[in-house]
Design a protein around this motif. Structure first.
Motif, PDB file in Angstrom:
ATOM      1  N   GLU A  91      -9.742   1.866  -5.465  1.00 54.37           N
ATOM      2  CA  GLU A  91      -8.906   3.060  -5.652  1.00 54.37           C
ATOM      3  C   GLU A  91      -9.538   3.987  -6.700  1.00 54.37           C
TER       4      GLU A  91
ATOM      5  N   CYS B  49      -6.879  -4.751   5.669  1.00 54.16           N
ATOM      6  CA  CYS B  49      -6.829  -3.717   4.629  1.00 54.16           C
ATOM      7  C   CYS B  49      -5.877  -2.609   5.041  1.00 54.16           C
TER       8      CYS B  49
ATOM      9  N   VAL C  80      -5.076   1.112  -1.879  1.00 52.95           N
ATOM     10  CA  VAL C  80      -5.861   0.253  -0.985  1.00 52.95           C
ATOM     11  C   VAL C  80      -5.473  -1.201  -1.267  1.00 52.95           C
TER      12      VAL C  80
ATOM     13  N   ALA D 278     -15.761   0.856  -1.276  1.00 49.36           N
ATOM     14  CA  ALA D 278     -15.346  -0.371  -0.572  1.00 49.36           C
ATOM     15  C   ALA D 278     -16.136  -1.593  -1.046  1.00 49.36           C
TER      16      ALA D 278
ATOM     17  N   ALA E 298      -5.148   7.235  -4.112  1.00 45.73           N
ATOM     18  CA  ALA E 298      -5.584   6.216  -3.151  1.00 45.73           C
ATOM     19  C   ALA E 298      -4.824   4.923  -3.410  1.00 45.73           C
TER      20      ALA E 298
ATOM     21  N   ALA F 212       0.834  -1.211   0.000  1.00 47.96           N
ATOM     22  CA  ALA F 212       0.000   0.000   0.000  1.00 47.96           C
ATOM     23  C   ALA F 212       0.867   1.260   0.000  1.00 47.96           C
TER      24      ALA F 212
ATOM     25  N   PRO G 287     -11.902  -2.375   4.281  1.00 48.31           N
ATOM     26  CA  PRO G 287     -11.525  -1.147   3.567  1.00 48.31           C
ATOM     27  C   PRO G 287     -12.372   0.050   3.975  1.00 48.31           C
TER      28      PRO G 287
ATOM     29  N   ALA H  95      -4.742   1.146   3.865  1.00 45.04           N
ATOM     30  CA  ALA H  95      -5.213   2.238   2.998  1.00 45.04           C
ATOM     31  C   ALA H  95      -4.322   3.462   3.163  1.00 45.04           C
TER      32      ALA H  95
ATOM     33  N   SER I 114      -2.923   7.437   6.438  1.00 44.19           N
ATOM     34  CA  SER I 114      -2.939   5.994   6.200  1.00 44.19           C
ATOM     35  C   SER I 114      -3.492   5.279   7.428  1.00 44.19           C
TER      36      SER I 114
ATOM     37  N   ILE J 113     -10.203   3.109   5.035  1.00 40.04           N
ATOM     38  CA  ILE J 113     -10.252   4.324   4.195  1.00 40.04           C
ATOM     39  C   ILE J 113     -10.813   5.495   5.012  1.00 40.04           C
TER      40      ILE J 113
ATOM     41  N   ALA K 115     -14.327  -4.081  -3.258  1.00 36.39           N
ATOM     42  CA  ALA K 115     -13.029  -4.605  -2.808  1.00 36.39           C
ATOM     43  C   ALA K 115     -12.789  -6.060  -3.194  1.00 36.39           C
TER      44      ALA K 115
END
Ligand code: FAD
Length: 287
Positions: free
Chosen positions: A231, A198, A215, A248, A213, A131, A276, A200, A181, A280, A251
């Protein structure tokens, strides 16, 4: 729970480690913190006849700011990363994710290089490294290489490392302004490995629009994987709760879910949207 017999070698330098590996070939393995290798040896899933210990090589454990980059030596332990101000100031997700790895003993001994080299699908560090779009630096019989994290994690326990190559360093680009993050995981209650995790990393402009982004989903599949559809659904938008939830929901897209006693494919697919959303949301708050 007793490993097969092996010969133990102490490498004095990276060159020495590479030479020892060339000498002992396919039957040898590097030893870092031992917290993945030794359990697999005790279960006899790995039976190396030679172990080449990297632990006495001076100069493989450090965290340095070098211009716009933070460089981390491969033998840097989790606990050192967790306590580093340089890491905390630049990459909030790393101490956050690392604090949930295993237990104190694992964090005292486990190394960033060992975790990245091992590339366990349920591990936390590979996902965070991916990430953060880090670069993995290696040295081997044919010299040094730099490999982007995007190209490093290949498959189940499989990386781009060539035979005899040692990871020497992980390089992280310092984040752009207004970057935040976060790391979230549904942890296995016993080992703390990620059933689904996850990582992010979110960058916003002055008006709160997401400009970049990154992820990554861990634990759900055979390797840490960028959630590209998530993303794409974030960039160019103001990240309110509805936008994050919609993003999300993509995902699990394109992920071949794994199933085991800790979770079915369906359960992982569901959790791959929940983690996520949380990561996020917190990354955007920190941005
Ligand atoms: C009880 C328990 C709970 C755990 N829970 C978690 C968890 O919640 N999350 C998580 O992410 N992990 C967890 N782990 C795994 C832990 O993070 C390991 O420490 C880590 O995966 C491996 O790092 P190491 O330094 O111990 O490497 P080692 O075990 O020494 O080595 C692992 C592999 O990498 C190779 N290797 C090591 N260093 C290098 C190098 N510099 N260059 C090339 N190859 C190298 C070795 O040859 C070996 O094949 C757990 C482990 C245990 C025992």
């Amino acid at each position: 729970m007793i490993p097969a017999e092996f010969e133990y070698h102490v490498a004095q330098s990276v060159d020495d480690a590479i030479a020892l590996m060339q000498q002992h070939g396919n039957d040898a393995k590097f030893l870092a913190g031992g917290h993945s290798l030794l359990p697999t040896m005790k279960l006899r899933m790995a039976q190396p006849t030679h172990l080449i210990d990297l632990g006495r090589i001076t100069g493989l454990s450090y965290i340095r700011e070098v211009g716009d980059t933070v460089t981390v030596g491969a033998m840097t332990t989790y606990v050192t990363l967790q306590r580093s101000d340089i890491i905390a100031q630049n990459f909030a997700l790393l101490p956050e994710g690392i604090s949930e790895i295993g237990d104190q003993q694992v964090r005292n001994r486990g190394t960033i290089g060992g975790s990245v080299a091992h590339s366990d699908p349920a591990a936390d560090t590979p996902g965070m490294v991916l990430a953060l779009r880090a670069t993995i630096v290696t040295r081997g019989p044919d010299g040094a290489r730099t490999i982007s994290a995007d190209n490093f994690f290949k498959d189940l326990f499989e990386t781009d490392l060539k035979p005899g190559e040692v990871i020497t360093e992980i390089r992280f680009a310092k984040p752009a302004p207004r970057t935040g993050s976060a790391y979230e995981k549904l942890a296995n209650k016993a080992s703390h490995y990620a059933v689904v995790g996850c990582a992010a990393v979110i960058t916003q402009d002055g008006s709160g629009v997401c400009t970049a982004a990154s992820v990554v989903i861990t634990g759900a599949s055979v390797k840490p994987t960028r959630a590209s559809a998530v993303e794409a659904a974030l960039v160019g938008k103001k990240l309110d709760a509805a936008t994050i939830a919609e993003a999300a929901s993509h995902a699990a897209h394109g992920l071949e879910m794994v199933a085991d006693i800790h979770g079915s494919k369906e359960y992982r697919a569901q959790m791959a949207t929940v983690m996520p959303k949380r990561a996020i949301t917190r990354a955007a708050e920190r941005a």
